[in-house]
Design an enzyme around this catalytic site. Structure first.
Site, mmCIF file in Angstrom:
data_model
loop_
_atom_site.group_PDB
_atom_site.id
_atom_site.type_symbol
_atom_site.label_atom_id
_atom_site.label_comp_id
_atom_site.label_asym_id
_atom_site.label_seq_id
_atom_site.Cartn_x
_atom_site.Cartn_y
_atom_site.Cartn_z
ATOM 1 N N HIS A 95 0.840 -1.197 0.000
ATOM 2 C CA HIS A 95 0.000 0.000 0.000
ATOM 3 C C HIS A 95 0.874 1.246 0.000
ATOM 4 O O HIS A 95 1.993 1.239 0.528
ATOM 5 C CB HIS A 95 -0.919 -0.005 1.232
ATOM 6 C CG HIS A 95 -1.960 1.067 1.194
ATOM 7 N ND1 HIS A 95 -1.733 2.337 1.662
ATOM 8 C CD2 HIS A 95 -3.236 1.057 0.732
ATOM 9 C CE1 HIS A 95 -2.823 3.066 1.502
ATOM 10 N NE2 HIS A 95 -3.745 2.327 0.931
ATOM 11 N N GLU A 143 -4.245 2.607 -7.937
ATOM 12 C CA GLU A 143 -4.614 3.925 -7.442
ATOM 13 C C GLU A 143 -3.408 4.850 -7.484
ATOM 14 O O GLU A 143 -2.273 4.427 -7.283
ATOM 15 C CB GLU A 143 -5.191 3.853 -6.017
ATOM 16 C CG GLU A 143 -4.278 3.215 -4.996
ATOM 17 C CD GLU A 143 -4.965 3.005 -3.649
ATOM 18 O OE1 GLU A 143 -6.166 3.311 -3.532
ATOM 19 O OE2 GLU A 143 -4.291 2.529 -2.725
#
Length: 225
Positions: A95, A143
């Site tokens: 992440h 993303e």
């Protein structure tokens, strides 16, 4: 794969009032929404809450992190075996707020496969997605780091990038599923993600900090294909 598709992933991160009893109540709310709609949800709680949520609800749960470590010495490390035993259906890897080295990323994909958990790898570009697809993760989260915790959903601002990324994955490794994230905050963002071809989408702050998270998630459920 353990995760249902299509789905909407809710990442609680460490936002206020998202742990302990609050986390369990949130998971039960997702359970109710699944019973009442055709939508499917995946919940990523804080690590200490994972076992309790998995034991007390039927919601699909994923771990926000694990270390690339084997059983043995390693004070404070998060062991993959512990997460599997706790009931994690998958693990989020790399992440933007908790990056992995390439060596650890590959190790984690393989370890998830060995333990029966889905590997969910975050990438921030088409080039990185192409490189990661070679290692056969179960899914990737595409993303842009700058969109995280913003109101700039990539499905609205750069639909061309979404479509290009999905076309690349379909060419490189069609088994790998794609979640489009970063800035997703409305039912329209979700509708566009699925319209553009994403297998899943999700949010963190938009839901965790919402005045009425259940109302928002009901709107999102209605946007499912």
């Amino acid at each position: 794969m353990n995760l249902p598709y299509p789905h909407f992933q809710v990442n609680l991160k460490v936002y206020p009032d998202t742990w302990g009893d609050h986390a369990v109540a949130f998971a039960r709310m997702l359970e109710q929404l699944e019973a009442e709609t055709s939508a499917r949800f995946v919940l990523t709680p804080q690590l200490p809450d994972l076992r309790l949520i998995a034991a007390e609800t039927d919601v699909t749960v994923t771990a926000p992190f694990m270390h690339a470590t084997e059983p043995g010495r390693g004070m404070g490390k998060i062991l993959p075996e512990t997460l599997a035993d706790a009931g994690a259906d998958g693990v989020v890897i790399n992440h933007a707020e908790n990056r992995d080295t390439l060596t650890d990323l590959v190790w984690k994909i393989e370890r998830c496969r060995d333990l029966g958990m889905d590997s969910i790898v975050c990438v921030d570009s088409i080039e990185m997605g192409r490189a990661v697809a070679e290692f056969d993760p179960d899914s990737v989260i595409y993303e842009m780091p700058g969109d995280i915790s913003s109101d700039r959903a990539i499905t609205q601002t750069h639909p061309d990038r979404v479509r290009a990324f999905l076309a690349m994955i379909d060419e490189e490794n069609p088994r790998t599923r794609v979640l489009v994230g970063g800035g997703i905050s409305t039912a329209e963002d979700v509708r566009l993600a699925f319209e553009q071809g994403a297998d899943a989408t999700g949010a963190a702050s938009a839901v965790s900090l919402a005045t009425d998270p259940e109302g928002l998630l009901r709107e999102i459920a209605a946007a499912f294909p």
